[in-house]
Design a protein around this motif. Structure first.
Motif, mmCIF file in Angstrom:
data_model
loop_
_atom_site.group_PDB
_atom_site.id
_atom_site.type_symbol
_atom_site.label_atom_id
_atom_site.label_comp_id
_atom_site.label_asym_id
_atom_site.label_seq_id
_atom_site.Cartn_x
_atom_site.Cartn_y
_atom_site.Cartn_z
ATOM 1 N N GLY A 190 1.488 -24.351 66.364
ATOM 2 C CA GLY A 190 1.447 -23.779 65.036
ATOM 3 C C GLY A 190 1.400 -22.267 65.048
ATOM 4 N N MET A 191 1.148 -21.674 63.876
ATOM 5 C CA MET A 191 1.237 -20.222 63.734
ATOM 6 C C MET A 191 -0.107 -19.535 63.772
ATOM 7 S SD MET A 191 2.060 -19.394 59.705
ATOM 8 C CE MET A 191 3.457 -20.512 59.566
ATOM 9 N N THR A 192 -0.095 -18.348 64.344
ATOM 10 C CA THR A 192 -1.250 -17.461 64.379
ATOM 11 C C THR A 192 -0.741 -16.033 64.211
ATOM 12 O OG1 THR A 192 -1.131 -17.322 66.792
ATOM 13 C CG2 THR A 192 -2.673 -18.938 65.859
ATOM 14 N N LEU A 193 -1.623 -15.140 63.810
ATOM 15 C CA LEU A 193 -1.265 -13.732 63.759
ATOM 16 C C LEU A 193 -1.257 -13.161 65.167
ATOM 17 C CD1 LEU A 193 -3.216 -12.266 60.687
ATOM 18 C CD2 LEU A 193 -0.741 -12.611 60.892
ATOM 19 N N GLN A 194 -0.125 -12.611 65.594
ATOM 20 C CA GLN A 194 -0.090 -11.877 66.854
ATOM 21 C C GLN A 194 -0.793 -10.536 66.671
ATOM 22 O OE1 GLN A 194 1.166 -12.657 69.980
ATOM 23 N NE2 GLN A 194 0.253 -10.721 70.620
ATOM 24 N N GLY A 229 8.164 -29.187 68.326
ATOM 25 C CA GLY A 229 8.967 -30.033 67.461
ATOM 26 C C GLY A 229 9.870 -29.204 66.577
ATOM 27 N N GLU A 230 9.343 -28.753 65.413
ATOM 28 C CA GLU A 230 10.187 -28.027 64.478
ATOM 29 C C GLU A 230 9.353 -27.138 63.579
ATOM 30 O OE1 GLU A 230 13.011 -29.264 60.698
ATOM 31 O OE2 GLU A 230 13.300 -30.348 62.586
ATOM 32 N N MET A 231 9.932 -26.020 63.141
ATOM 33 C CA MET A 231 9.349 -25.162 62.122
ATOM 34 C C MET A 231 10.495 -24.471 61.413
ATOM 35 S SD MET A 231 9.807 -21.756 63.202
ATOM 36 C CE MET A 231 8.464 -20.904 62.399
ATOM 37 N N HIS A 232 10.177 -23.736 60.345
ATOM 38 C CA HIS A 232 11.209 -23.072 59.570
ATOM 39 C C HIS A 232 10.867 -21.600 59.390
ATOM 40 C CE1 HIS A 232 11.442 -27.350 57.955
ATOM 41 N NE2 HIS A 232 12.492 -27.184 58.738
ATOM 42 N N ALA A 233 11.911 -20.768 59.349
ATOM 43 C CA ALA A 233 11.701 -19.322 59.245
ATOM 44 C C ALA A 233 12.869 -18.676 58.527
ATOM 45 C CB ALA A 233 11.535 -18.697 60.636
ATOM 46 N N CYS A 256 7.827 -17.336 57.596
ATOM 47 C CA CYS A 256 8.017 -18.625 58.262
ATOM 48 C C CYS A 256 6.982 -19.602 57.723
ATOM 49 C CB CYS A 256 7.926 -18.492 59.785
ATOM 50 S SG CYS A 256 6.354 -17.842 60.409
ATOM 51 N N PHE A 257 7.206 -20.905 57.998
ATOM 52 C CA PHE A 257 6.264 -21.895 57.472
ATOM 53 C C PHE A 257 6.368 -23.208 58.234
ATOM 54 C CE2 PHE A 257 10.096 -21.861 54.879
ATOM 55 C CZ PHE A 257 10.442 -23.204 54.730
ATOM 56 N N ASP A 258 5.307 -24.010 58.090
ATOM 57 C CA ASP A 258 5.249 -25.320 58.733
ATOM 58 C C ASP A 258 6.230 -26.285 58.074
ATOM 59 O OD1 ASP A 258 3.237 -24.538 60.478
ATOM 60 O OD2 ASP A 258 1.610 -25.301 59.215
ATOM 61 N N PRO A 259 6.768 -27.236 58.842
ATOM 62 C CA PRO A 259 7.691 -28.215 58.266
ATOM 63 C C PRO A 259 6.995 -29.217 57.354
ATOM 64 C CG PRO A 259 7.239 -28.748 60.560
ATOM 65 C CD PRO A 259 6.609 -27.417 60.307
ATOM 66 N N THR A 260 5.663 -29.256 57.361
ATOM 67 C CA THR A 260 4.931 -30.170 56.481
ATOM 68 C C THR A 260 4.886 -29.658 55.045
ATOM 69 O OG1 THR A 260 2.889 -29.068 57.182
ATOM 70 C CG2 THR A 260 3.468 -31.127 58.295
#
Length: 225
Positions: free
Chosen positions: A19-23, A34-38, A112-116
């Protein structure tokens, strides 16, 4: 080799959870499993076995035609690995949505965002055919959404007693349950006589909040060859 450039806060570390975190304040890291969207063009680096696919149509009905208010299409990222996303060194923020939440975001602020998360392009109610942000992105469901903002955002509560008026070029997003309409604050004569030009704002009514950036949209001038 020694330099402050190699400080620990600048070093990319292996992800410990998917999943996503702030770098950092200007970029988001997504550990893809798996998959994500951006947003297309937002990927600045990646490592691992990842594939990037431009999306013009939905994935299982979740993504509608991927064109935002600024004409920014989306892409699907699939596989196993890590990807970093940013946009013009703007500040990045991660929003956690739970079931029942609904957030409207200007397309130019989506990173960007989660596929859920379910995603839909919606016409802003009451906006007619004038003003910026005519088509915004409605996010529902559960998952994380990363947004960008030019500067530090201002969060303004909206109550039934106190509607809020925002510049259509400065608005980032708002609670989806709010009612929207256009509001004219000056007469045509006032503008001709040297008014500020802030003639039309987006009026938000109800109970919720609106996110505003501290700058108006500016057009990039083409660079000379």
């Amino acid at each position: 080799m020694k330099s402050d450039l190699f400080a620990a806060e600048n070093m990319a570390q292996p992800a410990t959870v998917p999943g996503m975190t702030l770098q950092n304040a200007k970029s988001v890291k997504y550990a893809v499993n798996g998959e994500m969207h951006a947003r297309q063009g937002a990927m600045i680096a990646y490592r691992g076995d990842l594939q990037f696919e431009r999306k013009g149509q939905g994935i299982g009905g979740m993504l509608k035609r991927a064109v935002t208010g600024e004409g920014l299409p989306l892409m699907a990222v699939r596989g196993q690995g890590e990807a970093w996303f940013a946009h013009e060194a703007q500040n990045c923020f991660i929003i956690d949505l739970d079931q029942g939440d609904a957030l409207t975001v200007n397309g130019r602020n989506v990173l960007c965002f989660d596929p859920t998360l379910s995603y839909e392009i919606k016409m802003v109610k009451g906006a007619g055919m004038t003003g910026g942000g005519l088509f915004n992105s409605l996010f529902t469901g559960y998952g994380k959404l990363a947004v960008v903002c030019d500067g530090s955002p201002l969060i303004i509560p909206v109550t039934g007693q106190s509607p809020v008026y925002v510049d259509t070029d400065a608005v980032v997003g708002w609670s989806a349950q709010l009612n929207t309409s256009l509001h004219r604050s000056q007469s045509v004569g006032s503008m001709i006589r040297g008014g500020s030009g802030e003639a039309v704002q987006l009026m938000l009514q109800g109970e919720g909040f609106v996110i505003v950036r501290p700058s108006e949209l500016t057009q990039h001038k083409p660079q000379a060859n």
